[in-house]
Design an enzyme around this catalytic site. Structure first.
Site, mmCIF file in Angstrom:
data_model
loop_
_atom_site.group_PDB
_atom_site.id
_atom_site.type_symbol
_atom_site.label_atom_id
_atom_site.label_comp_id
_atom_site.label_asym_id
_atom_site.label_seq_id
_atom_site.Cartn_x
_atom_site.Cartn_y
_atom_site.Cartn_z
ATOM 1 N N SER A 1 0.845 -1.192 0.000
ATOM 2 C CA SER A 1 0.000 0.000 0.000
ATOM 3 C C SER A 1 0.877 1.237 0.000
ATOM 4 C CB SER A 1 -0.884 0.008 1.252
ATOM 5 O OG SER A 1 -1.498 1.274 1.444
ATOM 6 N N TYR B 1 0.080 -0.334 10.643
ATOM 7 C CA TYR B 1 -0.284 -0.715 9.283
ATOM 8 C C TYR B 1 0.846 -0.368 8.318
ATOM 9 C CZ TYR B 1 -2.796 -0.725 4.813
ATOM 10 O OH TYR B 1 -3.183 -0.968 3.514
#
Length: 318
Positions: A156, A181
């Site tokens: 990501s 994350y």
């Protein structure tokens, strides 16, 4: 830093779909493993690969839901990436079938979850997004090696939120869901860098990528108020960000990574919008790939750390 992170002129872009990038590609006789291949982008990826002729195996934490979503489109098996015993069980059963793997797409993941501990006290996002996939690839190595296979890790742009926190990987001193994350997504890129370095002599190439912003159930842990504040959704929970991709568009880059002839002979790179991304970006604009995420020394260090943590390493015989 000398880097292969240079665009190659793919001919595709942000609005290309998985069907677009597979045009003219026949995957008949190929076997693909797609973790999380029964919801969100994983489901779109599975269906696109099946439509091109591939047989797809979908390891699923919720196999009943996976079977409901896929029917007879794909082969479903149980797998919880946050549980190394589950990873071993799945891998052992697959290897016992005697089949090889041509495409492996590590698509399953969790984003911005509340602080959760699994296994020996591991932080969930690092455990599920990285360590589980690391162990799975290593255990499935006999089915990958020697087949001109591709291993694709779905990262990501969120990797810009954090490098690897070497002094506190599992947030023992305070938890931040977005930093956790980001670290896990950096780990996805670094794993691809080192896997490609050691796998290319065995015919295995590895890629990492940002699929784009897509409104899927990956955002299930993010309160609606936070989504509204970020400009992602309205008060009814409907997506409003004009930059968001549709699921078929979001699946395109991972499918391109897994199948494109344009990537033959390449690997160890981070992709974005069906193209090799350049070095750059920041936590604010999150474009390109952060230099720390493709650093080969950091990639080797993470590989060693992960092998020690999981007790699995394809480089160690037996």
């Amino acid at each position: 830093m000398t880097t292969p992170q240079q665009p190659i002129g793919s001919g595709f872009g942000a609005r290309s779909t998985a069907t677009d990038v597979l045009e003219g590609i026949d995957l008949t006789g190929k076997l693909a493993v797609v973790t999380g291949g029964y919801s969100g982008l994983g489901l779109e990826t599975t269906r696109a690969l099946v439509a091109a002729g591939a047989h797809v195996v979908v390891p699923a934490r919720r196999p009943i839901l996976a079977t409901e979503a896929l029917g007879e489109e794909a082969e479903v098996a149980a797998l919880d990436l946050a549980d190394l015993d589950s990873v071993r069980t799945f891998a052992d059963a697959f290897l016992a079938s005697g089949r090889g793997i041509d495409i492996m797409i590590n698509s399953a993941g969790v984003m911005a979850s509340p602080e959760t501990r699994v296994g020996p006290g591991w932080e969930l996002q690092f455990a599920a997004n990285h360590l589980g996939h690391f162990a799975l690839v290593n255990r499935l190595w006999p089915a990958l090696a020697g087949r001109e296979a591709r291993v694709v890790s779905v990262s990501s742009r969120g990797h810009h939120y954090s490098d690897i926190r070497w002094d506190d990987v599992h947030f023992a001193t305070g938890y931040d869901k977005w930093q956790a994350y980001g670290q896990s997504k950096t780990a996805n890129v670094l794993m691809a860098v080192h896997l490609d370095a050691i796998g290319r002599e065995h015919g295995v190439r590895a890629f990492a990528l940002h699929p784009g912003g897509i409104y899927t159930n990956l955002a299930r842990h993010i309160p609606l108020a936070e989504q509204i504040a970020n400009g992602w959704a309205d008060a009814e929970g409907n997506p409003v960000d004009p930059s968001f991709k549709t699921p078929p568009q979001g699946a395109a880059t991972q499918v391109w990574a897994a199948t494109s002839p344009r990537l033959a002979g390449l690997g160890g790179v981070y992709l974005d919008d069906c193209e090799i991304a350049g070095i750059g970006g920041s936590a604010e604009d999150r474009t390109g790939v952060a230099a720390y995420a493709v650093d080969p020394d950091s990639a080797a260090r993470l590989w060693a750390y992960s092998a020690e943590a999981t007790g699995v390493d394809l480089l160690v015989k037996g």
